[in-house]
Design an enzyme around this catalytic site. Sequence first.
Site, PDB file in Angstrom:
ATOM      1  N   GLY A 710     -48.850 -27.383  64.763  1.00  0.00           N
ATOM      2  CA  GLY A 710     -47.968 -26.613  65.628  1.00  0.00           C
ATOM      3  C   GLY A 710     -47.135 -25.567  64.927  1.00  0.00           C
ATOM      4  O   GLY A 710     -46.442 -24.786  65.580  1.00  0.00           O
ATOM      5  N   GLU A 746     -51.414 -32.020  60.504  1.00  0.00           N
ATOM      6  CA  GLU A 746     -52.704 -31.461  60.903  1.00  0.00           C
ATOM      7  C   GLU A 746     -52.543 -30.075  61.510  1.00  0.00           C
ATOM      8  O   GLU A 746     -52.837 -29.859  62.675  1.00  0.00           O
ATOM      9  CB  GLU A 746     -53.407 -32.411  61.878  1.00  0.00           C
ATOM     10  CG  GLU A 746     -52.490 -32.929  62.967  1.00  0.00           C
ATOM     11  CD  GLU A 746     -53.152 -33.952  63.866  1.00  0.00           C
ATOM     12  OE1 GLU A 746     -53.881 -34.824  63.358  1.00  0.00           O
ATOM     13  OE2 GLU A 746     -52.935 -33.855  65.088  1.00  0.00           O
ATOM     14  N   PRO A 747     -52.077 -29.098  60.714  1.00  0.00           N
ATOM     15  CA  PRO A 747     -51.902 -27.744  61.228  1.00  0.00           C
ATOM     16  C   PRO A 747     -53.240 -27.032  61.428  1.00  0.00           C
ATOM     17  O   PRO A 747     -54.192 -27.274  60.674  1.00  0.00           O
ATOM     18  CB  PRO A 747     -51.089 -27.054  60.135  1.00  0.00           C
ATOM     19  CG  PRO A 747     -51.443 -27.793  58.887  1.00  0.00           C
ATOM     20  CD  PRO A 747     -51.716 -29.213  59.300  1.00  0.00           C
ATOM     21  N   GLY A 748     -53.302 -26.175  62.430  1.00  0.00           N
ATOM     22  CA  GLY A 748     -54.462 -25.327  62.638  1.00  0.00           C
ATOM     23  C   GLY A 748     -54.059 -23.865  62.459  1.00  0.00           C
ATOM     24  O   GLY A 748     -54.364 -23.221  61.466  1.00  0.00           O
ATOM     25  N   ARG A 749     -53.266 -23.383  63.426  1.00  0.00           N
ATOM     26  CA  ARG A 749     -52.850 -21.985  63.452  1.00  0.00           C
ATOM     27  C   ARG A 749     -52.291 -21.497  62.119  1.00  0.00           C
ATOM     28  O   ARG A 749     -52.668 -20.440  61.624  1.00  0.00           O
ATOM     29  CB  ARG A 749     -51.771 -21.831  64.529  1.00  0.00           C
ATOM     30  CG  ARG A 749     -51.181 -20.454  64.642  1.00  0.00           C
ATOM     31  CD  ARG A 749     -49.914 -20.490  65.494  1.00  0.00           C
ATOM     32  NE  ARG A 749     -50.120 -21.271  66.708  1.00  0.00           N
ATOM     33  CZ  ARG A 749     -50.723 -20.814  67.802  1.00  0.00           C
ATOM     34  NH1 ARG A 749     -51.147 -19.578  67.828  1.00  0.00           N
ATOM     35  NH2 ARG A 749     -50.882 -21.590  68.854  1.00  0.00           N
ATOM     36  N   TYR A 789     -52.246 -16.787  77.327  1.00  0.00           N
ATOM     37  CA  TYR A 789     -50.898 -17.233  76.923  1.00  0.00           C
ATOM     38  C   TYR A 789     -49.876 -16.093  76.873  1.00  0.00           C
ATOM     39  O   TYR A 789     -48.802 -16.295  76.321  1.00  0.00           O
ATOM     40  CB  TYR A 789     -50.932 -17.843  75.518  1.00  0.00           C
ATOM     41  CG  TYR A 789     -51.967 -18.901  75.248  1.00  0.00           C
ATOM     42  CD1 TYR A 789     -52.055 -20.027  76.060  1.00  0.00           C
ATOM     43  CD2 TYR A 789     -52.822 -18.786  74.159  1.00  0.00           C
ATOM     44  CE1 TYR A 789     -52.995 -21.012  75.783  1.00  0.00           C
ATOM     45  CE2 TYR A 789     -53.756 -19.764  73.881  1.00  0.00           C
ATOM     46  CZ  TYR A 789     -53.843 -20.878  74.695  1.00  0.00           C
ATOM     47  OH  TYR A 789     -54.758 -21.846  74.417  1.00  0.00           O
ATOM     48  N   CYS A 816     -64.273  -7.115  83.582  1.00  0.00           N
ATOM     49  CA  CYS A 816     -63.855  -6.806  84.941  1.00  0.00           C
ATOM     50  C   CYS A 816     -62.884  -7.860  85.458  1.00  0.00           C
ATOM     51  O   CYS A 816     -63.227  -8.698  86.300  1.00  0.00           O
ATOM     52  CB  CYS A 816     -65.078  -6.648  85.845  1.00  0.00           C
ATOM     53  SG  CYS A 816     -66.029  -5.210  85.330  1.00  0.00           S
ATOM     54  N   GLU A 817     -61.704  -7.830  84.911  1.00  0.00           N
ATOM     55  CA  GLU A 817     -60.599  -8.712  85.296  1.00  0.00           C
ATOM     56  C   GLU A 817     -59.308  -7.944  85.031  1.00  0.00           C
ATOM     57  O   GLU A 817     -59.192  -7.269  83.998  1.00  0.00           O
ATOM     58  CB  GLU A 817     -60.564  -9.969  84.405  1.00  0.00           C
ATOM     59  CG  GLU A 817     -61.668 -10.957  84.620  1.00  0.00           C
ATOM     60  CD  GLU A 817     -61.493 -11.808  85.865  1.00  0.00           C
ATOM     61  OE1 GLU A 817     -60.356 -11.908  86.376  1.00  0.00           O
ATOM     62  OE2 GLU A 817     -62.508 -12.358  86.332  1.00  0.00           O
ATOM     63  N   TYR A 846     -57.678 -19.569  67.001  1.00  0.00           N
ATOM     64  CA  TYR A 846     -57.942 -19.540  68.434  1.00  0.00           C
ATOM     65  C   TYR A 846     -58.462 -18.161  68.866  1.00  0.00           C
ATOM     66  O   TYR A 846     -58.110 -17.647  69.926  1.00  0.00           O
ATOM     67  CB  TYR A 846     -56.684 -19.966  69.226  1.00  0.00           C
ATOM     68  CG  TYR A 846     -56.160 -21.292  68.744  1.00  0.00           C
ATOM     69  CD1 TYR A 846     -56.867 -22.466  69.006  1.00  0.00           C
ATOM     70  CD2 TYR A 846     -55.006 -21.375  67.964  1.00  0.00           C
ATOM     71  CE1 TYR A 846     -56.420 -23.695  68.524  1.00  0.00           C
ATOM     72  CE2 TYR A 846     -54.555 -22.591  67.478  1.00  0.00           C
ATOM     73  CZ  TYR A 846     -55.273 -23.749  67.755  1.00  0.00           C
ATOM     74  OH  TYR A 846     -54.842 -24.951  67.274  1.00  0.00           O
TER      75      TYR A 846
END
Length: 866
Positions: A710, A746-749, A789, A816-817, A846
């Site tokens: 996190g 357990e960091p990811g980012r 987000y 197309c959004e 991510y």
Amino acid sequence: MSSLPTGTPWVVLKFGGTSVSQRHRWDTIGRLASKRIEGGDTRVLVVVSALSGVTNELTAIADGAADAAVRVDALVARHRAFAADLGLDADAVLGTHLSTLQGLLADPRAATRPLDWQADVLAHGELLSSSLGAAYLQTQGVDIGWCDARDWLDAIELPNQSAWGRRLSVSCKREADDAWRTRFAAQPTPVLITQGFIARHGDGGTAILGRGGSDTSAALFGGLLRASGVEIWTDVPGMFSANPRDVPDARLLTRLDYAEAQEISTTGAKVLHPRSLGPCRVSGVPMAILDTERPDLPGTRIDGEASTVPGVKAISRRNGIVLVSMETVGMWQSVGFMADIFERFKRHGLSVDLIGSAETNVTVSLDPSDNLVSTDVLARLSEDLSQICRVKVIAPCAAITLVGRGMRSLLHKLSDVWATFGKERVHLISQSSNDLNLTFVIDEADADGLLPQLHAELIASGAMPVDDGAVFGPSWKEIQFGKPARVVKWWEDATERQRLLALASRGTPRYVYHLQTVRERARALNAVGAIDRRFFAIKANSHPWILRTLEAEGFGLECVSIGEIEHVFATLPGLDPSRVLFTPSFAPRREYDGAFERGVNVTLDNVEALRNWPETFRGRDLWLRIDLGRGDGHHAKVVTGGAASKFGLPIAAVDDFVAAARTVGVRITGIHAHLGSGIGHPKHWREVYAELAGVADGIGTVDSIDIGGGLTIPYKPDDQPFDLALWAEGLAEIKAAWPRYRLAIEPGRFMVAECGVLLTHVTQVVGKQGVRRVGLDAGMNALMRPAMYDAFHAVRNLTRFDDADDAAFDIVGPICESSDVLGIDRLLPVGTAEGDVVLVSDAGAYGFVMANTYNLRDLPQEDVLE
Ligand SMILES: *Cc1c(COP(=O)(O)O)cnc(C)c1O
């Protein structure tokens, strides 16, 4: 000399105690005043307080201190010494005032200390300081004259005012006629000095303005003279978005309207007394708060024309709030209950601040700074009220107030703030009818540490529009320590940029990962001594070279699906399974079977799986994922704790889980919590460890505590790096308190976000009804985070890197959004055109892992740079 035209406009400069107690400060006052009159088109009125500390001494003397004579002697000595310091003849300058002060002790009134005598005593601080100032500035060549404020300010009597208030906390007449102004202007010198705090009583004696009196005097003079401005010179840079002592990131408020300034000073800011705004407000005289030591700072300007941008301007905390809760069964539709209770508050001289009411309950708050002089009052009030209702006094409480215009239109941006208060016991919520404030009353003890968090949430949610340069100035920290260095990204280096341009020419969209950056992050975490085990959450980026790089740095790998586990062993065939964690969510049974077969560490977060699939878990070691009842993170969609989240076993269910584990011979060897992603306040993890250690102590078989990932990174240009040092310090402290567990993260980012960039080409540049858009060949299909987000990713035009970023564009993709927007109002070179290479920053986490083929667009390519 006296040829000044009477119509020359005035400016009023007010200086407080610390600004008049030192010689060099008087030099500043002289400089400021002289500068104003330079052009000959302005006159200056200087209003001063007493030397610092003097009013307190005089108050003690007026209150009848036993050693009054000693205190007067000390005051005489102090003023004589300061006169000498200023090179003045003390007898000539101060003689009369000093002997009057000494004479007051011999005055027959001194025996009974009537209020008029007290006022005469109190007035001496300002009489002395202003006399010193006038004499000194004359020696410095300033053409300045002295005047007695009592000849110009007239006290008035208000209904319901006590005799004390009518003498020692007076209000003054706010209107003057032309004759008054002509007489005032007839004083010969271009600069005048007078006293704050004092006025003329209706009986001809002295009256005192009370607390904040000098600010009020300046404002009164400003209004009466129709001055072009009133400047309050003090020893702080102005009003801030929060008290800088609590919130170093608090921003200087450079522009406010009267109502906002009034609200901010009423709810806690000490720099300006709330009483002082009224006189300027009614006569439309602009005010400014400025710093005597740092006159070049912008200060806070207050006027009627400040923009009315809706937004929270400040958050404040008042301590010592007393709540009185009154319960009755008979109130519903009964006439006069409110009148009855408020009559009792009035009887005891207590003024009510906030009010909350329900069918059978009325709760009000009392602000002690004005009302609760003695605790006796409260006891007597309770006794009185108990005749008509059941009374409960709740104290001490803290009132936390959000101030700003248009509070009701901001509610959708305050969800994080509500969530934060949701974790506290809130006694009362009140929203002012002028739509300027929203107040939460909680226990005083719960308020500690809350302000920095709330302030950060207000900024993150956009509720406090700090990007509005017309209202928000530099932060206190920045003023104090200078602007922090901007975080420089690896791709800003010229050689790296050339490599990126070469890669882009092979086709875009293309992710590029800089492995050296990954290594640097790994080494930074390896240096944190309190941590025993480190796992990389591979869902953030599962590129084989990222996994190999982190494995080589000693990291284990954290997987959330059997697919990720298979990918890990395919990439690193010899990997020891004890270095792999499996933390799935609602995975099918066969994934748990597969993970146990692989021999990796399995984490479970509900009791149902244990009961339904005993054969899967029988005899195994398990880690248990806990929901600590709250979550955190950069966006609601990445919060993974609390009742609304699907993750984790609630603490209340731990006993159930332990019992179910025992029946199938499961040993719980680890406790885990991961409450969200993109958390910036380092205290979060030490709290998680402490709570998990409490749970682990109760289980007995636990050897590891996993506090999740996190950790955030600086996405925005002004963001500062995550404070690893503070984080490590907190972990070391808490680890020392519970040393027997192995601490895992357990960091990811944090490991990979900054290593990655997304390279794209500009497809089209289009202007439509005032909005210019830069279209890229990559949108939400390649990078989902902005659409999902509202995430911020910086964008730079690599092709025109050395051109100024001087035009604002919305950055959009080819999907197309309507949500296919990578950034709004971003600055790029005005010449940005089709074919330019645009880099999207901090896309290593991510990014590619969430890319998709929506609209049948190809997945991006990936490259690594050594
Ligand atoms: C996603 C995830 C992480 C990593 O979160 P970051 O915010 O990227 O550090 C860690 N643990 C679990 C269980 C996760 O699901």
